[in-house]
Design an enzyme around this catalytic site. Structure first.
Site, PDB file in Angstrom:
ATOM      1  N   PHE A 173      36.639 110.166  75.982  1.00 11.71           N
ATOM      2  CA  PHE A 173      35.589 110.682  75.547  1.00 11.71           C
ATOM      3  C   PHE A 173      36.225 111.528  74.196  1.00 11.71           C
ATOM      4  CE2 PHE A 173      37.015 114.210  78.055  1.00 11.71           C
ATOM      5  CZ  PHE A 173      36.512 115.296  77.487  1.00 11.71           C
ATOM      6  N   GLU A 183      37.612 117.552  66.653  1.00 10.22           N
ATOM      7  CA  GLU A 183      37.633 116.959  65.377  1.00 10.22           C
ATOM      8  C   GLU A 183      39.151 118.163  64.701  1.00 10.22           C
ATOM      9  OE1 GLU A 183      34.531 117.159  62.771  1.00 10.22           O
ATOM     10  OE2 GLU A 183      33.216 115.884  64.226  1.00 10.22           O
ATOM     11  N   GLY A 212      38.527 123.034  67.215  1.00 10.89           N
ATOM     12  CA  GLY A 212      38.984 123.010  68.710  1.00 10.89           C
ATOM     13  C   GLY A 212      37.756 123.033  69.651  1.00 10.89           C
ATOM     14  N   ARG A 228      71.169 124.954  97.037  1.00 10.98           N
ATOM     15  CA  ARG A 228      72.057 125.702  96.006  1.00 10.98           C
ATOM     16  C   ARG A 228      72.782 127.069  96.725  1.00 10.98           C
ATOM     17  NH1 ARG A 228      75.288 125.330  91.283  1.00 10.98           N
ATOM     18  NH2 ARG A 228      75.146 127.163  90.309  1.00 10.98           N
ATOM     19  N   GLN A 250      66.945 137.788  98.920  1.00 14.04           N
ATOM     20  CA  GLN A 250      65.535 138.348  98.994  1.00 14.04           C
ATOM     21  C   GLN A 250      64.824 138.349  97.543  1.00 14.04           C
ATOM     22  OE1 GLN A 250      64.921 143.065  98.890  1.00 14.04           O
ATOM     23  NE2 GLN A 250      64.047 142.602 100.835  1.00 14.04           N
ATOM     24  N   GLY A 286      70.634 126.828  85.281  1.00 16.28           N
ATOM     25  CA  GLY A 286      70.905 125.937  84.291  1.00 16.28           C
ATOM     26  C   GLY A 286      70.523 124.624  84.452  1.00 16.28           C
ATOM     27  N   GLU A 289      40.403 120.935  78.124  1.00 15.44           N
ATOM     28  CA  GLU A 289      39.149 121.278  78.491  1.00 15.44           C
ATOM     29  C   GLU A 289      38.614 122.784  78.183  1.00 15.44           C
ATOM     30  OE1 GLU A 289      37.703 118.800  78.955  1.00 15.44           O
ATOM     31  OE2 GLU A 289      38.839 117.216  80.191  1.00 15.44           O
ATOM     32  N   GLU A 306      40.840 131.734  76.816  1.00 15.25           N
ATOM     33  CA  GLU A 306      39.924 132.433  75.857  1.00 15.25           C
ATOM     34  C   GLU A 306      38.529 131.900  76.043  1.00 15.25           C
ATOM     35  OE1 GLU A 306      43.715 133.347  74.806  1.00 15.25           O
ATOM     36  OE2 GLU A 306      42.982 131.329  74.721  1.00 15.25           O
TER      37      GLU A 306
END
Length: 401
Positions: free
Chosen positions: A127, A131, A135, A284, A295, A356, A379, A383
């Site tokens: 769909f 454009e 937005g 790790r 902790q 890392g 979607e 804001e």
């Protein structure tokens, strides 16, 4: 608790569907997702598997060959698929929105013509609203349809079509002045056209061009494209619902359920990020013990898991509200906003836990770190969601002075 994000009150059929999808994700998606994503390769074998599972027709009524399931079932399936690879959930999302719009707003002839083939995955949907120059401001679209006998002639350029190349049916929103005099409110002079096309790129039917894929930071594998209409002729019986001027409302209805879908995607990606983070934290070692025993890391895991649970609960609530037949724009906006923001935060925390190694393409979290930002804008941005939420709250809590 064996897993986060469990859903209470599911039927045996829903549980069976989810179990099947989860197994498919674990066996067929997760093992190949990162490799395919790095190559930006369309996951054809995965898509074929989804067809066999019937997921392209999950919400299409049984009378049209689908499974006739609820939005909740669909959203929970999307959550599982996004947990494996978010791009795959995007492949079925736009298809689902077009099928939903046809089911809700199409003429009987349109439903009978398209839905059985969409349920089988033979017709694939996309769909198009956005454009290049706009937005979220849908009312500002400039693409236009002009009546010419028994046809309409469409011109304009659309942007950000998920499945733009692989789809064979695109629901396109354009302005249509026919029957809507100058001065008509923009949202009342828009029409959705059902545009059939060949899959692929270039000129896919006379007057319709799909340029090559847009190169993206993440969300790879699925094709995202432009759509260019140059005197594209569409018969009048391909106006969704059979009447012009209804396109804005039809699209917003589709986007409303699409926001539940994006919330589900955020939940799925966050779940996977948590799984990767909690697993790595137990493997790790630093300062003589697994980092999971420090902790600081336990605090991160606690926050991540809480966010996963909260986002899932809001997504489920929004889906159930829509399934009940009630208006759910408030709940969908809240769920989309919270799930996408929490997804970004959970992914980043998992990335930090990896240290890392999280920056290495060898580790899956690197892919999730590039995928999560798309959910912040898909979607509707945060804001836009806040605007929707704020307006609805003012409707519900109107001051009585």
């Amino acid at each position: 608790m064996a897993r986060l994000a469990q859903t209470a009150g599911l039927t045996d059929i829903q549980q069976e569907i989810l179990s099947t999808v989860r197994d498919f994700v674990d066996k067929e998606i997760i093992p190949v997702a990162t490799e395919l994503e790095h190559r930006d390769e369309y996951p054809q074998a995965i898509v074929d598997g989804l067809k066999e599972l019937g997921l392209f027709g999950l919400m299409i009524p049984e009378e049209y060959g689908g499974l006739g399931e609820s939005l909740l079932t669909y959203a929970l399936c999307v959550e599982e698929i996004a947990r494996g690879w978010m791009s795959v959930s995007g492949i079925i999302n736009t298809h689902f929105i077009v099928a939903y719009m046809l089911k809700q707003h199409g003429t009987q002839e349109q439903r009978e013509y398209f839905l059985p083939r969409m349920a089988a995955g033979e017709v694939r949907g996309a769909f198009s609203m956005s454009e290049p120059a706009l937005g979220s401001d849908v009312s500002a679209i400039t693409s236009k349809a002009v009546k010419d006998g028994d046809e309409y002639v469409l011109n304009g350029q659309k942007m950000w079509l998920t499945n733009g190349g692989t789809s064979t049916l695109v629901a396109v929103l354009v302005k249509s002045d026919e029957g809507h005099p100058e001065g008509t409110a923009p949202h009342k002079s828009m029409t959705t056209f059902l545009v059939e096309k060949e899959p692929g790129f270039g000129e896919v039917r006379p007057g319709l061009t799909i340029p090559g894929k847009i190169d993206k930071m993440g969300y790879k594998g699925v094709d995202t494209t432009e759509l260019i209409m140059d005197d594209l002729r569409i018969p009048a019986n391909r106006v969704l619902g059979g009447a012009t001027g209804r396109g804005f409302y039809q699209m917003m209805d589709g986007v409303e359920v699409g926001r539940v879908n994006v919330a589900a995607r955020g939940c799925g990606v966050a779940q996977r990020a948590f799984e990767l983070g909690v697993s790595y934290a137990q493997q790790r070692h630093t300062f003589g013990k697994p980092i999971a025993q420090h902790q600081a890391i336990q605090f991160k895991l606690a926050e991540m898991a809480t966010k996963v649970e909260a986002a899932h609960a809001m997504m489920v609530n929004a889906a159930r509200k829509k399934d009940s037949g009630e208006r759910n724009d408030l709940e969908a906006g809240m769920a989309k906003y919270l799930a996408s923001e929490y997804c970004k935060e959970v992914v980043e925390d998992a990335f930090r836990i990896h240290g890392g190694y999280g920056f290495s393409k060898e580790y899956e979290i690197e892919r999730l770190y590039r995928e999560a930002p798309m959910l912040l804008i898909g979607e509707g941005t945060a804001e836009i969601q806040k605007m929707i939420i704020g307006r609805r709250l003012l409707e519900e809590y109107r001051f009585q002075g």
